[in-house]
Design an enzyme around this catalytic site. Structure first.
Site, PDB file in Angstrom:
ATOM      1  N   CYS A  37      35.163  25.924  36.714  1.00  0.00           N
ATOM      2  CA  CYS A  37      34.063  25.555  37.741  1.00  0.00           C
ATOM      3  C   CYS A  37      33.214  26.966  37.972  1.00  0.00           C
ATOM      4  CB  CYS A  37      34.339  24.539  39.084  1.00  0.00           C
ATOM      5  SG  CYS A  37      33.174  23.985  40.077  1.00  0.00           S
ATOM      6  N   GLY A  66      42.232  54.153  23.944  1.00  0.00           N
ATOM      7  CA  GLY A  66      40.955  54.010  23.808  1.00  0.00           C
ATOM      8  C   GLY A  66      40.298  53.579  22.688  1.00  0.00           C
TER       9      GLY A  66
END
Length: 454
Positions: A383, A270
């Site tokens: 799209c 992390g």
């Protein structure tokens, strides 16, 4: 998913743009006299001409240096330690071999990642298998291969892993994944240490204690210690130190109850990186020194033997080493509203902006010296209205055929790529000392049909 700024309208004049900071260049990246972005000793336009676009380019020297920084920083702490690369950030056979060369283990979270690692010849004894829902088929493959450690994530998994290991007559070395109830200051989707998480077993509820005792009683499990991971893209140590304090206090109670002493404490990964100037990650060396000091102090406070410290960095090793190169297509200006520049990829290879509202720096790789003439939102060709790469970025006026570069795309980009809209996954190249090697070939239209039945 949009960030808080969303599509907020703003107009930036050329005069303002000229005062905005230029793209941050890390590793070997620099600008040559021709005004071209150079990565690993090779101009970006040359790479695009040779391999096509969209293209993922990795600065191999920077990846190796990041691996070595972890080694050096941990050696300075004086702790016994182990570093394993979190392969979910990006994995291919060439990268697995590079990690082996740099002395890192490998964390895998699926049968596919395990298969890739084994196909690369990675030593299975240095592989750790993670996952909140490991399939029996995945566990069997891992056990048969001799995987070195299993991060147990549920009570159900304790029983299944013990049974499967017994069937093969092999002991499985394990860590118990716990959720310490600490929330990282990051996006909700990438917080994993809070009480409400699909990962691990909760300390406060007693589930973690129940699982640990079941593991200690299991005939075919060898319990090395515990694992926690509080989230991703974390800049400081406050959350990690808080989680350490809770886990060590819990371990002290478990030692008193059962005599169990953890030989390993895995704090996950992390560690944050710089995507834009708004990001200020703590230097890796300082961060690890603070974590090591907290571990020593906590172990001493609870009179626990000092465990080995294990880490699982992913993004912090490959994130800043990666670049995406696109070819500019349509440029659309909506007066008083927004300028759009479309590229030949999009959310099929750059999902994090749509998914997390992540922010990136972009530049025209063939015209790095050009003065910004306005702000442009870089969008893909899929799209979807949400198919955005970067919002409202200062650029010279883009032209059809320009080469656009996005920095810091080494982690969670190719790994998250898809075939949505029947897009082809890009090629991946490693560059170093003026040489490029293709490590993942570009998909073809034939690849789209492979597996389809008439």
């Amino acid at each position: 998913m949009e960030d808080g700024r969303g599509f907020a309208r703003r107009h930036v004049t050329p005069e303002h743009c000229s005062r905005l900071p230029s793209m941050h260049l890390s590793g070997s990246a620099h600008i040559n006299p021709a005004g071209e972005l150079v990565i690993g000793g090779l101009p970006a336009p040359e790479l695009a001409e040779r391999f096509g676009t969209p293209l993922f380019v990795y600065d191999e020297a920077l990846i190796r240096e990041q691996c070595r920084r972890f080694h050096r920083a941990l050696q300075k702490t004086g702790l016994d330690h182990q570093v394993s690369y979190a392969s979910k950030a990006f994995l291919c056979r060439a990268l697995a071999r590079l990690m082996a060369e740099e002395g890192l283990g490998l964390d895998v979270v699926s049968g596919g990642e395990l298969y890739t690692a084994l196909a690369a010849g990675f030593d299975p004894a240095h592989i750790h298998l993670h996952g909140n829902n490991k399939l029996d088929s995945e566990l069997r493959r891992a056990l048969a291969a001799g995987v070195g450690c299993y991060v147990v994530d549920s009570l159900d998994e304790v029983a299944r892993l013990n049974t499967l290991a017994g069937e093969l007559g092999t002991r499985a070395r394990c860590l118990l994944r716990v959720t310490p109830g600490v929330e990282a200051h990051t996006h909700d989707f990438i917080q994993t240490g809070a009480a409400d998480s699909k990962f691990g077993l909760n300390l406060a509820s007693g589930q973690a204690s129940e699982a640990l005792r079941a593991m200690l009683q299991a005939e075919w499990l060898d319990v090395l210690g515990v694992h926690f991971h509080i989230g991703s893209q974390i800049f400081g140590t406050e959350g990690t130190r808080a989680a350490l304090a809770r886990v060590l206090a819990w371990l002290a109670g478990e030692r008193e109850h059962s005599g169990f002493a953890a030989r390993v404490l895995n704090i996950g990964g992390g560690f944050g990186i710089r995507y834009t100037g708004a990001d200020q990650p703590q230097p890796l060396e300082d961060l690890l020194a603070e974590v090591a000091a907290a571990l020593r102090a906590g172990a001493a406070e609870h009179r626990l033997p000092l465990p080995q410290l294990w880490l699982e960095p992913g993004r912090s090793i490959v994130g800043e080493a990666g670049w995406t190169l696109y070819t500019v297509g349509t440029v659309k200006q909506i007066p008083g509203v927004r300028n759009y520049v479309s590229v030949d990829g999009g959310m099929s290879d750059h999902l994090r902006t749509a998914l997390y509202g992540a922010d990136y720096e972009v530049a025209l790789a063939n015209r790095m010296h050009g003065a910004p003439q306005g702000t442009y939102t870089v969008v893909g060709k899929l799209c979807e209205s949400g198919d955005v790469v970067a919002r409202d970025k200062p650029l010279p006026e883009p032209r059809h055929g320009d080469l656009l570069a996005v920095s810091c795309t080494g982690a969670y980009h190719y790994a998250m790529s898809s075939r949505y809209n029947a897009m082809l996954r890009p090629a991946v190249v490693f560059v170093k000392d003026g040489e490029a090697r293709e490590v993942v070939r570009r998909e073809t239209y034939d690849d789209l049909l492979r597996g389809q039945l008439d």
